[in-house]
Design an enzyme around this catalytic site. Structure first.
Site, PDB file in Angstrom:
ATOM      1  N   ARG A 130       0.843  -1.189   0.000  1.00 12.47           N
ATOM      2  CA  ARG A 130       0.000   0.000   0.000  1.00 12.47           C
ATOM      3  C   ARG A 130       0.881   1.243   0.000  1.00 12.47           C
ATOM      4  NH1 ARG A 130      -1.874  -3.584   4.007  1.00 12.47           N
ATOM      5  NH2 ARG A 130      -3.971  -4.434   3.599  1.00 12.47           N
ATOM      6  N   LYS A 133      -1.212  -2.441   8.292  1.00 12.41           N
ATOM      7  CA  LYS A 133      -2.343  -1.986   9.090  1.00 12.41           C
ATOM      8  C   LYS A 133      -2.355  -2.680  10.450  1.00 12.41           C
ATOM      9  CE  LYS A 133      -5.615  -0.787   5.391  1.00 12.41           C
ATOM     10  NZ  LYS A 133      -6.934  -1.089   4.805  1.00 12.41           N
ATOM     11  N   HIS A 177      -3.568   2.169  -5.768  1.00 17.50           N
ATOM     12  CA  HIS A 177      -4.073   0.813  -5.543  1.00 17.50           C
ATOM     13  C   HIS A 177      -4.134   0.016  -6.842  1.00 17.50           C
ATOM     14  CE1 HIS A 177      -4.823   0.014  -1.417  1.00 17.50           C
ATOM     15  NE2 HIS A 177      -5.778  -0.846  -1.653  1.00 17.50           N
ATOM     16  N   ARG A 201      -1.246  -2.107  -6.939  1.00 15.28           N
ATOM     17  CA  ARG A 201      -1.435  -3.227  -6.001  1.00 15.28           C
ATOM     18  C   ARG A 201      -2.332  -4.296  -6.636  1.00 15.28           C
ATOM     19  NH1 ARG A 201      -1.208  -4.568  -0.477  1.00 15.28           N
ATOM     20  NH2 ARG A 201      -3.158  -5.162   0.528  1.00 15.28           N
ATOM     21  N   HIS A 252      -3.266  -9.300   3.639  1.00 14.55           N
ATOM     22  CA  HIS A 252      -4.696  -9.400   3.921  1.00 14.55           C
ATOM     23  C   HIS A 252      -4.931 -10.284   5.146  1.00 14.55           C
ATOM     24  CE1 HIS A 252      -6.067  -8.372  -0.456  1.00 14.55           C
ATOM     25  NE2 HIS A 252      -5.886  -7.300   0.287  1.00 14.55           N
ATOM     26  N   TYR A 305      -9.605 -11.131  -6.514  1.00  9.93           N
ATOM     27  CA  TYR A 305      -8.713 -11.173  -7.665  1.00  9.93           C
ATOM     28  C   TYR A 305      -8.916 -12.428  -8.510  1.00  9.93           C
ATOM     29  CZ  TYR A 305      -6.448  -7.303  -5.343  1.00  9.93           C
ATOM     30  OH  TYR A 305      -6.200  -6.096  -4.745  1.00  9.93           O
TER      31      TYR A 305
END
Length: 296
Positions: free
Chosen positions: A146, A170, A242, A245, A268, A277
């Site tokens: 990110r 995150k 993004h 990404r 994730h 995806y």
């Protein structure tokens, strides 16, 4: 700034460790609600009722905002009121019973390999900024990280012997992500020459990417750089960080990577976040089949 909003922004920055980009979104959405309150002559957050929120929702739809944007606004206000309740600044949460509209199921936007080549070819590497930009692009595509994670990278997070970078993701989570020879070559070239030039004899703050003033590169700075690079290329449409990404994940899956590996690389928490995806790659397979099979 409204004192309640000021406290909430501090909570997002300190306790939740949100990126500046996320904080700006919250700030914008809550200010929009304050404008609505002023129009409706509601002077205090305590006075907002469920019926007022329904009127606000109606106004959002009248502006023909997408369901995704409306959902984000409601989710933002819900978090804001949860915080206000926790701090005993309001007595109840009028957003609690408001249902968030389901967003449109859109496939992630990504570059085809030929398109990406055009973007890389448009990069000039004669100047310090050009070398930085090429290294930035190679790292974003080569790792799928990110933008907020990219801006946090320090020189000490890079291991050129193992070709890995320690990514601070995150929720204070960390992960090691490998990068390829293209990214390594550009990063080494940038660090050895361009980065020193951009620092302009200032004290080294340790962050990998430096802006033209010598300070650490921000999320917004990365977006501006990518937009300029895209404008100078032969590509059409829009670019957002993004998208690189999404491209990283899609290209891995198209070339045989398993879903669990891609999940780990993207950072994730849930496999369901990565599974989106597979729809992209299935569509790619379908188009390939339809264009190549004699009986299609």
């Amino acid at each position: 700034m409204n004192i309640s909003l000021k406290l909430f922004i501090e909570y997002l920055q300190i306790e939740k460790n949100c990126s500046q980009y996320t904080v700006e979104h919250y700030h914008h959405d809550i200010n929009d609600f304050f404008v609505f309150m002023a129009e409706e002559a509601i002077s205090d957050l305590k006075d907002v009722e469920y019926s007022d929120v329904r009127i606000y929702l109606t106004k959002l739809y009248e502006k023909q905002l997408s369901r995704r944007t409306v959902a984000r606004r409601i989710s933002c206000l819900r978090s804001f009121y949860k915080f206000l309740l926790r701090e005993k600044l309001v007595d109840e949460n009028p957003i609690a019973l408001v249902s968030i509209p389901k967003g449109e199921k859109r496939l992630p936007d990504f570059f085809y390999e030929q398109e990406l080549e055009l973007l890389f070819e448009s990069c000039e590497t004669e100047t310090a900024l050009g070398k930085r930009n090429k290294a930035l692009l190679e790292l974003l595509y080569g790792t799928g990280i990110r933008v907020s994670e990219c801006c946090k990278i320090r020189l000490t997070d890079l291991d050129f012997y193992l070709s890995t970078v320690l990514v601070h993701g995150k929720g204070q989570k960390q992960r090691y992500v490998p990068f390829g020879s293209f990214a390594q070559d550009e990063l080494e070239s940038y660090i050895q020459t361009a980065r020193k030039e951009l620092l302009k004899s200032k004290e080294d703050h340790g962050f990998l990417f430096v802006n033209f003033r010598g300070g650490p590169l921000t999320d917004r700075g990365v977006r501006e750089i990518l937009n300029k690079m895209f404008d100078h290329s032969a590509l059409h449409g829009k670019i957002h960080p993004h998208k690189l990404r999404h491209t990283f994940a899609t290209h891995l899956l198209n070339n045989g990577a398993d879903l669990r590996t891609v999940q780990e690389l993207l950072g994730h928490a849930f496999l369901s976040s990565t599974q989106v995806y597979t729809h992209v790659t299935n569509e790619h397979l379908r188009r390939t089949y339809m264009s190549t099979h004699p009986r299609a």
